[in-house]
Design a protein around this motif. Structure first.
Motif, short mmCIF file in Angstrom:
data_model
loop_
_atom_site.label_atom_id
_atom_site.label_comp_id
_atom_site.label_asym_id
_atom_site.label_seq_id
_atom_site.Cartn_x
_atom_site.Cartn_y
_atom_site.Cartn_z
N VAL A 1 -0.89 8.38 -5.79
CA VAL A 1 -0.64 7.58 -4.59
C VAL A 1 -0.52 8.52 -3.38
O VAL A 1 -0.11 9.67 -3.53
CB VAL A 1 0.66 6.72 -4.77
N GLY A 2 -0.92 8.03 -2.20
CA GLY A 2 -0.80 8.82 -0.98
C GLY A 2 0.61 8.72 -0.41
O GLY A 2 1.37 7.81 -0.75
N HIS A 3 0.95 9.65 0.51
CA HIS A 3 2.30 9.66 1.09
C HIS A 3 2.61 8.38 1.86
O HIS A 3 3.72 7.86 1.79
CB HIS A 3 2.47 10.87 2.01
N ASP A 4 1.65 7.89 2.64
CA ASP A 4 1.93 6.73 3.50
C ASP A 4 2.22 5.48 2.68
O ASP A 4 3.17 4.77 2.93
CB ASP A 4 0.76 6.48 4.45
N LYS A 5 1.37 5.25 1.65
CA LYS A 5 1.63 4.07 0.81
C LYS A 5 2.96 4.24 0.10
O LYS A 5 3.74 3.29 -0.02
CB LYS A 5 0.49 3.88 -0.20
N PHE A 6 3.23 5.45 -0.37
CA PHE A 6 4.48 5.71 -1.08
C PHE A 6 5.67 5.33 -0.19
O PHE A 6 6.60 4.65 -0.63
CB PHE A 6 4.59 7.18 -1.48
N LEU A 7 5.63 5.76 1.08
CA LEU A 7 6.77 5.50 1.96
C LEU A 7 6.88 4.01 2.30
O LEU A 7 7.99 3.48 2.40
CB LEU A 7 6.66 6.34 3.24
N ALA A 8 5.76 3.33 2.43
CA ALA A 8 5.80 1.88 2.70
C ALA A 8 6.47 1.16 1.53
O ALA A 8 7.36 0.32 1.72
CB ALA A 8 4.39 1.35 2.95
N VAL A 9 6.05 1.49 0.30
CA VAL A 9 6.65 0.87 -0.90
C VAL A 9 8.13 1.25 -0.99
O VAL A 9 8.99 0.41 -1.28
CB VAL A 9 5.88 1.29 -2.18
N GLY A 10 8.43 2.51 -0.70
CA GLY A 10 9.81 3.00 -0.79
C GLY A 10 10.74 2.30 0.18
O GLY A 10 11.87 1.95 -0.16
N LYS A 11 10.25 2.06 1.39
CA LYS A 11 11.10 1.40 2.39
C LYS A 11 11.34 -0.06 2.03
O LYS A 11 12.43 -0.60 2.26
CB LYS A 11 10.48 1.53 3.78
N GLU A 12 10.34 -0.69 1.46
CA GLU A 12 10.53 -2.07 1.02
C GLU A 12 11.57 -2.11 -0.11
O GLU A 12 12.45 -2.96 -0.15
CB GLU A 12 9.19 -2.64 0.52
N PHE A 13 11.47 -1.12 -1.00
CA PHE A 13 12.40 -1.02 -2.14
C PHE A 13 13.85 -0.85 -1.67
O PHE A 13 14.74 -1.56 -2.12
CB PHE A 13 11.96 0.13 -3.04
N VAL A 14 14.10 0.09 -0.75
CA VAL A 14 15.51 0.29 -0.33
C VAL A 14 16.04 -0.94 0.39
O VAL A 14 17.21 -1.29 0.25
CB VAL A 14 15.71 1.57 0.56
N THR A 15 15.17 -1.62 1.15
CA THR A 15 15.61 -2.82 1.86
C THR A 15 16.01 -3.90 0.86
O THR A 15 17.05 -4.56 1.02
CB THR A 15 14.48 -3.32 2.80
N ARG A 16 15.21 -4.06 -0.19
CA ARG A 16 15.56 -5.04 -1.23
C ARG A 16 16.86 -4.69 -1.92
O ARG A 16 17.72 -5.53 -2.15
CB ARG A 16 14.44 -5.12 -2.29
N LEU B 1 2.89 1.25 -7.34
CA LEU B 1 2.40 2.61 -7.10
C LEU B 1 1.25 3.02 -8.01
O LEU B 1 0.37 3.77 -7.59
CB LEU B 1 3.54 3.63 -7.26
N LEU B 2 1.27 2.58 -9.27
CA LEU B 2 0.28 3.10 -10.23
C LEU B 2 -1.05 2.37 -10.11
O LEU B 2 -1.12 1.16 -10.31
CB LEU B 2 0.79 2.95 -11.67
N PRO B 3 -2.13 3.08 -9.83
CA PRO B 3 -3.45 2.45 -9.84
C PRO B 3 -3.85 2.15 -11.29
O PRO B 3 -3.25 2.70 -12.22
CB PRO B 3 -4.36 3.51 -9.22
N PRO B 4 -4.86 1.28 -11.49
CA PRO B 4 -5.24 0.90 -12.86
C PRO B 4 -5.59 2.10 -13.74
O PRO B 4 -5.30 2.10 -14.94
CB PRO B 4 -6.48 0.02 -12.65
N ASP B 5 -6.17 3.15 -13.14
CA ASP B 5 -6.59 4.31 -13.95
C ASP B 5 -5.57 5.46 -13.88
O ASP B 5 -5.93 6.62 -14.07
CB ASP B 5 -7.96 4.80 -13.48
#
Ligand SMILES: *[C@@H]1O[C@H](CO)[C@@H](O)[C@H](O)[C@H]1NC(C)=O
Ligand SMILES: *[C@@H]1O[C@H](CO)[C@@H](O)[C@H](O)[C@H]1NC(C)=O
Ligand SMILES: *[C@@H]1O[C@H](CO)[C@@H](O)[C@H](O)[C@H]1NC(C)=O
Length: 318
Positions: free
Chosen positions: A49-64, A86-90
């Motif tokens: 996963v790239g840094h930007d997507k990681f941080l977007a998912v991470g921020k949603e996670f902490v908010t939840r 985060l995990l792509p199919p492959d």
């Protein structure tokens, strides 16, 4: 790379950005070992996963989590959600560099995940894997490596490949991947002085910080929380020995030695007090705090790179 972390794992994203830019880490090629929250913090270095997507998912996670008693008692199901995002199919192929052994079995890859197994006395024994049969097997390894008894879910352990397992922070099984020529180590914790930590518990400031953490976890209705989460989680089924031995093992195992290359406070001042910082291992930071933590990691990795001569010293021109 060795990484222990809890929710301070965002520090590693800053470190990772700098080390990837410098070519010290080539995602999916460089062998990377992580434990505890650091496993999730390794995702960009595992190449999944790239840094930007990681941080977007991470921020949603902490908010939840902040809206759900800091995810106390249910962290595993929220981690599972994050891992799915985060995990792509492959993903299993990526960490195995596409290689397949006999009859399509996965072979040794670059992603080393540390976890622990309690032995018959309840003492955590370190274990690790870098071989994943499938995306789901990799997802299970990640969820196991970050599984904190009671906080992640009702059970003391979670089964991984049929064996009772939990957070690798209970035992450092693999400080660095085997047979690497040079191993850069990073930790979200500075070397801890337990004596000073205990003494500071008596200070009014520390007291306020701890009380705030407790009330944000128990919420506006502490009794309801205790009944709905704690009691439902059958607190009585825990073996006291396992809890005590586990806590002691955890604190000593995640305490970094002074030889760790990158940690907060080594090169730049940590803006948080030590108790505020420690608590963020389990109390989710806000999205704004995540930005601060990421920047701390990037600044510290930059200072380390300067010290190593990988970057020109401050003030000099290119
Ligand atoms: C490859 O995997 C096997 C089995 O998990 C392990 O014993 C061995 O140490 C691994 N080798 C490397 C270089 O990681
Ligand atoms: C280490 O983990 C593997 C699964 O990857 C398991 O088969 C093995 O029994 C574990 N070792 C110990 C000592 O529990
Ligand atoms: C590490 O290298 C040594 C010597 O080359 C070799 O004997 C050993 O099997 C290697 N270990 C792993 C885990 O690959």
């Amino acid at each position: 790379m060795l990484k222990a972390a809890g929710l301070l794992l965002f520090y590693f994203i800053g470190v990772s950005k700098v080390l990837q830019q410098l070519g010290v880490i080539k995602p999916g090629e460089t062998r990377v070992a992580g434990t505890s929250g650091g496993i999730i913090g390794c995702a960009p270095d595992f190449g999944i996963v790239g840094h930007d997507k990681f941080l977007a998912v991470g921020k949603e996670f902490v908010t939840r989590c902040r809206a759900k008693n800091n995810c106390a008692g249910i962290l595993d199901s929220e981690v599972s959600r994050v891992v799915e995002q985060l995990l792509p199919p492959d993903a299993a192929n990526i960490v195995s560099r596409g290689a397949r052994g006999a009859r399509g079995a996965a072979v040794n890859g670059t992603a080393y995940i540390l976890f622990a197994n309690p032995n018959e006395k309840g003492v955590p024994v370190g274990n690790w894997t870098n071989t994943y049969d499938s995306r789901d097997d990799l997802a299970q390894a990640i969820r196991t490596g970050v599984y904190l008894p009671m906080w992640s879910g009702p059970a003391m352990t979670r089964p991984f490949r049929g064996v009772r397992s939990y957070d690798g922070g209970f035992r450092r099984a693999l400080p660095c991947p085997p047979n690497v020529t040079f191993c850069v180590t990073a930790s979200v914790l500075p070397p801890l002085n337990f004596r000073e930590l205990l003494d500071s518990l008596n200070e009014p400031y520390t007291n306020r910080v701890l009380r705030r953490a407790l009330s944000s976890t128990l919420g506006a209705h502490p009794m309801a929380f205790i009944q709905n989460v704690m009691l439902k989680n059958k607190v009585t089924s825990y073996k006291v020995d396992e809890v005590v031995l586990g806590t002691v093992a955890y604190l000593s195992a995640v305490n970094p030695g002074p030889d760790v290359h990158i940690y907060p406070g080594k090169y730049n001042k940590n803006p948080y007090s030590i108790w505020e910082w420690l608590l963020m291992m389990i109390i989710p930071p806000t999205p704004d705090e995540i930005d601060i933590i990421v920047k701390m990691g990037a600044d510290d990795a930059t200072s380390w790179a300067r010290e190593q001569g990988l970057l020109p010293p401050t003030g000099s021109r290119r």
